[in-house]
Design a protein around this motif. Structure first.
Motif, PDB file in Angstrom:
ATOM      1  N   GLU A  70       0.823  -1.211   0.000  1.00  0.00           N
ATOM      2  CA  GLU A  70       0.000   0.000   0.000  1.00  0.00           C
ATOM      3  C   GLU A  70       0.856   1.260   0.000  1.00  0.00           C
ATOM      4  OE1 GLU A  70      -3.016   0.190   2.917  1.00  0.00           O
ATOM      5  OE2 GLU A  70      -4.055  -1.631   2.264  1.00  0.00           O
ATOM      6  N   ARG A  93      -9.878  -7.985  -9.171  1.00  0.00           N
ATOM      7  CA  ARG A  93     -10.075  -7.738  -7.744  1.00  0.00           C
ATOM      8  C   ARG A  93      -9.041  -6.755  -7.218  1.00  0.00           C
ATOM      9  NH1 ARG A  93      -7.348  -9.127  -3.529  1.00  0.00           N
ATOM     10  NH2 ARG A  93      -6.042 -10.585  -4.709  1.00  0.00           N
ATOM     11  N   VAL A  94      -7.775  -6.964  -7.588  1.00  0.00           N
ATOM     12  CA  VAL A  94      -6.713  -6.065  -7.132  1.00  0.00           C
ATOM     13  C   VAL A  94      -6.917  -4.670  -7.709  1.00  0.00           C
ATOM     14  CG1 VAL A  94      -4.230  -5.614  -7.306  1.00  0.00           C
ATOM     15  CG2 VAL A  94      -5.047  -7.904  -6.729  1.00  0.00           C
ATOM     16  N   GLN A 135      -9.763  -3.206  -8.489  1.00  0.00           N
ATOM     17  CA  GLN A 135     -10.832  -2.550  -7.735  1.00  0.00           C
ATOM     18  C   GLN A 135     -10.372  -2.165  -6.333  1.00  0.00           C
ATOM     19  OE1 GLN A 135     -14.741  -4.388  -7.906  1.00  0.00           O
ATOM     20  NE2 GLN A 135     -14.201  -5.480  -9.772  1.00  0.00           N
ATOM     21  N   GLN A 136      -9.533  -2.995  -5.730  1.00  0.00           N
ATOM     22  CA  GLN A 136      -9.009  -2.673  -4.407  1.00  0.00           C
ATOM     23  C   GLN A 136      -8.135  -1.420  -4.462  1.00  0.00           C
ATOM     24  OE1 GLN A 136      -7.409  -6.151  -2.567  1.00  0.00           O
ATOM     25  NE2 GLN A 136      -6.849  -5.125  -0.667  1.00  0.00           N
ATOM     26  N   GLN A 148     -10.824   1.645  -5.612  1.00  0.00           N
ATOM     27  CA  GLN A 148     -11.842   1.994  -4.627  1.00  0.00           C
ATOM     28  C   GLN A 148     -11.274   2.120  -3.205  1.00  0.00           C
ATOM     29  OE1 GLN A 148     -14.994  -0.884  -5.013  1.00  0.00           O
ATOM     30  NE2 GLN A 148     -15.165  -0.599  -7.226  1.00  0.00           N
ATOM     31  N   GLY A 149     -10.330   1.252  -2.849  1.00  0.00           N
ATOM     32  CA  GLY A 149      -9.800   1.277  -1.497  1.00  0.00           C
ATOM     33  C   GLY A 149      -8.705   2.299  -1.284  1.00  0.00           C
TER      34      GLY A 149
END
Length: 498
Positions: A368, A396-397, A399-400, A403-404
């Motif tokens: 991160e 998935r990664v 979107q993470q 969005q995350g």
């Protein structure tokens, strides 16, 4: 025949596009509408061999920030380019009809139009006949090319470059058309903005020859490699980027932030060698924090400990400097809190043209840290194989991250790696249109049987075929052309780090 790009404002109506198609029908082959200045470099890159006329407004979102990037690409195009600029002020509050664009070479090279405001309706009235002549007329000026052959794109800063010289006559291959009607046209806005369509033939990428379809801009030193699942060749790609960057730019620095499976060092040190162990640094920081827990260890001291440990490392090969992960043990060794940030800060403070970071698919603190920094000032390479499960994990990664972590899609690019059998794989067209439609493809690595395993066993570079154009991939990722003096720079930096 000209391609006209209309970037007037986020809600530009379709009547402008219809007007261009109608009035320029003898000289215009394509009309595109973009809603954001960040889309313009992509269109310029995809259509580098086509005459382009840019119809811009100063209120186009983020145009001042992208002005230098757009101008640099225009000056190094092989085909002619024209710029028409509607002077309507900029949203950042700088005074004047050109606002903060007034100090940029983009405004100097453009044909500038100022509309007349109607006192009763507040609408702007423009001389659209003159605008049409400036877009596709036979006598309209074009932007002169830059004097040097190499391109190195820099961050867009208003007033950071000098204005170009006077424009030459239009080339013979640019078609002309009769002047449109001289009747003034009111500018009215309705409808929704549309993104530009893909370039003709963009889907037909050769499965064994990656081609640059996007320029990541502004130029980036930081390249963060991430994968959706294990086994997609993420670390192999990171090691290849590291070696290729060192060969082309003189030096490159690699960081292994995949603390769960730290394999980057295996590509550069013999398997039986005593590799540097960053566990020593982690343990020393933890001991220091425990010993003075009452008053705490200050951040400057921790940063100094990180720098002193890294400076004791030696390059494993000419031009390549690697900060390895922990030595593989039965237990997982995780870094103390904030330590990955200290390591990344130290690396970016050095003079290496490129910093490549390998990360953990789980997106832990270290990943991160690197991804957040790249989302602001770098580029993220999402590696996947063309199988359904790998593509699902890659999405998935993505979107993470989006969005995350709030990372824009523009900072993420896709690299497809055919590391297994090329049969029964999802096609590139389906990957780009169905599975990961928001990402640009910068590379498509071919199936090279046993290449990755051979590299790990013998610590040598992956024997990629010549069709894998790493120079194109690196230019797309960094915005830097290869350095002609890379070998000399590589040798001098090796001596300095001994």
């Amino acid at each position: 025949m000209w391609t006209v790009i209309v970037a007037v404002d986020p809600n530009a109506n379709t009547s402008l596009l219809e007007w261009v198609r109608d009035q320029g029908r003898d000289a215009v082959q394509e009309v595109l509408e973009v809603a954001h200045a960040s889309q313009i470099p992509n269109v310029l890159t995809l259509r580098s061999d086509q005459p382009i006329a840019l119809w811009l407004s100063t209120i186009c979102p983020d145009l001042p920030q992208w002005a230098q990037v757009i101008m640099t690409l225009i000056q190094h195009r092989t085909a002619p380019t024209r710029i028409v600029l509607l002077a309507e002020g900029t949203p950042d509050g700088v005074a004047g009809s050109l606002g903060s664009l007034a100090a940029t070479p983009l405004a100097t090279a453009a044909t500038v139009f100022e509309g007349q405001t109607q006192p009763d309706t507040g609408e702007l009235i423009y001389d659209y006949a003159a605008i049409g002549d400036a877009l596709w007329g036979s006598a309209a000026p074009v932007v002169p090319p830059a004097s040097g052959p190499s391109v190195e794109v820099t961050r867009a800063m208003p007033g950071s470059a000098s204005a170009p010289a006077s424009a030459p006559d239009i080339p013979d291959h640019a078609a002309s058309a009769p002047s449109p009607s001289s009747r003034p046209v009111k500018r009215r806005w309705w409808g929704r903005a549309k993104t530009p369509p893909s370039a003709p033939g963009a889907e037909a990428l050769d499965a064994y020859e990656p081609r640059v379809v996007r320029a990541v801009l502004p130029a980036s030193r930081l390249i963060v490699v991430v994968g959706g699942k294990g086994g997609v060749g993420k670390t192999t790609v990171a090691a290849s980027l590291l070696r290729q960057a060192a060969q082309r730019y003189g030096s490159a620095m690699g960081i292994d932030f995949d603390y769960l499976k730290p394999n980057l060092a295996l590509h550069f040190w013999p398997i039986d060698a005593r590799m540097p162990n960053i566990d020593e640094l982690f343990d020393s920081i933890e001991i220091a924090r425990t010993a003075i827990r009452e008053r705490g260890i200050d951040e400057d001291t921790e940063r100094r400990m990180v720098g002193e440990w890294i400076e004791r490392l030696r390059p494993p090969e000419p031009g390549v400097f690697v900060i390895p992960g922990p030595t593989r043990r039965l237990r997982v060794s995780l870094p103390p809190e904030r330590t990955p940030g200290y390591v990344l800060d130290w690396a970016l403070a050095q003079s290496d043209p490129v910093v490549v970071v390998d990360t953990d698919p789980a997106l832990d603190e270290a990943a991160e840290t690197a991804l957040t920094r790249a989302g602001q000032d770098g580029v993220i390479v999402l590696v996947t194989t063309p199988e359904y499960d790998a593509l699902a994990e890659a999405d998935r990664v993505r979107q993470q991250m989006v969005q995350g972590l709030g990372i824009p899609d523009e900072r993420i690019v896709l690299l497809v790696n055919h590391r297994g059998s090329p049969h029964d794989a999802v096609s590139l067209k389906d990957i780009r249109t169905v599975h990961l439609p928001n990402l640009e493809l910068v590379g498509n690595l071919p199936w090279v049987p046993k290449a990755a395993n051979a590299a790990l066993m013998h610590q040598r570079a992956i024997p990629w075929p010549r069709k894998v154009r790493w120079d194109h991939i690196l230019v797309a990722l960094t915005g830097r052309q290869p350095d002609r003096h890379a070998r000399k720079r590589r040798e001098s930096r090796v001596v300095g780090r001994q």
